[in-house]
Write a protein that holds these residues in place. Structure first.
Motif, short mmCIF file in Angstrom:
data_model
loop_
_atom_site.label_atom_id
_atom_site.label_comp_id
_atom_site.label_asym_id
_atom_site.label_seq_id
_atom_site.Cartn_x
_atom_site.Cartn_y
_atom_site.Cartn_z
N GLY A 160 -10.92 -8.24 -11.82
CA GLY A 160 -10.20 -9.35 -11.21
C GLY A 160 -8.80 -9.03 -10.76
N MET A 161 -8.49 -7.76 -10.52
CA MET A 161 -7.17 -7.37 -10.03
C MET A 161 -7.07 -7.61 -8.53
SD MET A 161 -6.43 -3.80 -12.03
CE MET A 161 -4.90 -3.53 -11.18
N GLU A 162 -5.85 -7.74 -8.05
CA GLU A 162 -5.59 -7.85 -6.62
C GLU A 162 -5.30 -6.46 -6.07
OE1 GLU A 162 -4.96 -10.86 -4.82
OE2 GLU A 162 -5.58 -12.11 -6.50
N GLN A 163 -5.64 -6.23 -4.82
CA GLN A 163 -5.37 -4.92 -4.22
C GLN A 163 -3.87 -4.66 -4.13
OE1 GLN A 163 -7.94 -4.00 -1.05
NE2 GLN A 163 -7.03 -2.02 -0.65
N SER A 164 -3.07 -5.71 -4.07
CA SER A 164 -1.61 -5.55 -4.00
C SER A 164 -1.05 -4.89 -5.26
CB SER A 164 -0.93 -6.90 -3.78
OG SER A 164 -1.18 -7.76 -4.87
N CYS A 165 -1.76 -5.00 -6.39
CA CYS A 165 -1.32 -4.35 -7.62
C CYS A 165 -1.26 -2.83 -7.44
CB CYS A 165 -2.24 -4.68 -8.79
SG CYS A 165 -2.20 -6.40 -9.28
N PHE A 166 -2.20 -2.29 -6.69
CA PHE A 166 -2.22 -0.85 -6.45
C PHE A 166 -1.05 -0.43 -5.57
CE2 PHE A 166 -6.64 -1.84 -7.47
CZ PHE A 166 -6.89 -0.90 -8.44
N SER A 167 -0.75 -1.23 -4.56
CA SER A 167 0.38 -0.94 -3.68
C SER A 167 1.69 -1.00 -4.45
CB SER A 167 0.42 -1.94 -2.53
OG SER A 167 -0.76 -1.87 -1.78
N GLU A 168 1.82 -1.98 -5.32
CA GLU A 168 3.03 -2.11 -6.12
C GLU A 168 3.17 -0.93 -7.08
OE1 GLU A 168 3.23 -5.92 -8.10
OE2 GLU A 168 2.62 -6.93 -6.26
N ALA A 169 2.07 -0.49 -7.67
CA ALA A 169 2.11 0.63 -8.61
C ALA A 169 2.53 1.91 -7.90
CB ALA A 169 0.74 0.81 -9.27
N ILE A 170 1.96 2.17 -6.73
CA ILE A 170 2.32 3.40 -6.02
C ILE A 170 3.76 3.34 -5.52
CG2 ILE A 170 1.53 2.86 -3.68
CD1 ILE A 170 1.00 6.14 -5.57
N SER A 171 4.22 2.15 -5.16
CA SER A 171 5.61 1.97 -4.74
C SER A 171 6.56 2.24 -5.92
CB SER A 171 5.82 0.56 -4.21
OG SER A 171 7.16 0.35 -3.89
N SER A 172 6.22 1.75 -7.09
CA SER A 172 7.05 1.98 -8.29
C SER A 172 7.09 3.46 -8.63
CB SER A 172 6.50 1.19 -9.48
OG SER A 172 6.64 -0.18 -9.27
N LEU A 173 5.95 4.12 -8.53
CA LEU A 173 5.90 5.56 -8.83
C LEU A 173 6.72 6.34 -7.81
CD1 LEU A 173 4.83 7.80 -10.64
CD2 LEU A 173 2.75 7.84 -9.22
N SER A 174 6.64 5.97 -6.55
CA SER A 174 7.43 6.64 -5.51
C SER A 174 8.92 6.44 -5.76
CB SER A 174 7.06 6.09 -4.13
OG SER A 174 5.73 6.39 -3.83
N ASP A 175 9.32 5.24 -6.15
CA ASP A 175 10.73 4.97 -6.47
C ASP A 175 11.19 5.82 -7.64
OD1 ASP A 175 10.79 3.09 -4.45
OD2 ASP A 175 10.68 1.36 -5.80
N LEU A 176 10.34 5.95 -8.66
CA LEU A 176 10.70 6.75 -9.83
C LEU A 176 10.86 8.22 -9.45
CD1 LEU A 176 11.16 6.75 -12.89
CD2 LEU A 176 8.71 7.12 -13.16
N ILE A 177 9.97 8.74 -8.64
CA ILE A 177 10.07 10.13 -8.18
C ILE A 177 11.37 10.33 -7.41
CG2 ILE A 177 9.07 11.84 -6.61
CD1 ILE A 177 6.28 10.66 -7.44
#
Length: 154
Positions: A113-130
């Motif tokens: 039941g996850m939204e596809q936007s959760c994946f986009s947010e996760a990859i964005s957070s990881l990119s910011d951390l890098i």
């Protein structure tokens, strides 16, 4: 025991923290270890570990006098170090290869039941951390980063 905790042979990932910046470090000690021993070893290790300029005293310690079963003492070192950046980059690359193919997405979108936007947010957070680790590494020998510019990603 303290030197071993910071050696490459006793790490959970393959990285070289000696040539990177530490943001913080926690030492959790169990057994017959005195506070004075803990402090002395931290002072001994400090010159060989490079901390960010705004957190030179970035140590947290925990001491429990009860030894682990079968041992007289133990030490767990938990550190936030910029040497983890290549691992995050590799994780991002592998994720993006699967994500572009929509591999395994149906497990999360339909069953969990996850939204596809959760994946986009996760990859964005990881990119910011890098990127933040890149900025910290760039300041290792140059101007220092203002800590108020850094985001904490949990």
């Amino acid at each position: 025991m303290f030197s071993d905790a910071f050696s490459r042979d006793h790490q959970l990932i393959q990285a070289d923290p000696k040539h990177s910046l530490y943001l913080a470090c926690a030492l959790l000690v169990r057994g017959n270890v005195q506070v004075s021993d803990l402090r002395r070893n931290i002072e001994r290790l400090k010159p060989s570990l490079h901390f960010v300029s705004w957190n030179q005293e970035g140590w947290k310690t925990g001491l429990c006098s009860v030894p682990p079963v079968g041992h007289s003492h133990s030490l767990l070192a938990l550190a936030n170090n910029t040497c983890i950046k290549p691992t995050f980059i590799e994780l991002k690359d592998k994720f993006m290869k699967l994500y572009k193919k929509k591999a395994h997405l149906h497990h999360y979108l339909h069953i969990e039941g996850m939204e596809q936007s959760c994946f986009s947010e996760a990859i964005s957070s990881l990119s910011d951390l890098i990127e933040e680790y890149n900025e910290l590494d760039a300041t290792k020998d140059g101007p220092r980063t203002d800590p108020s510019r850094l985001k904490i990603v949990v």
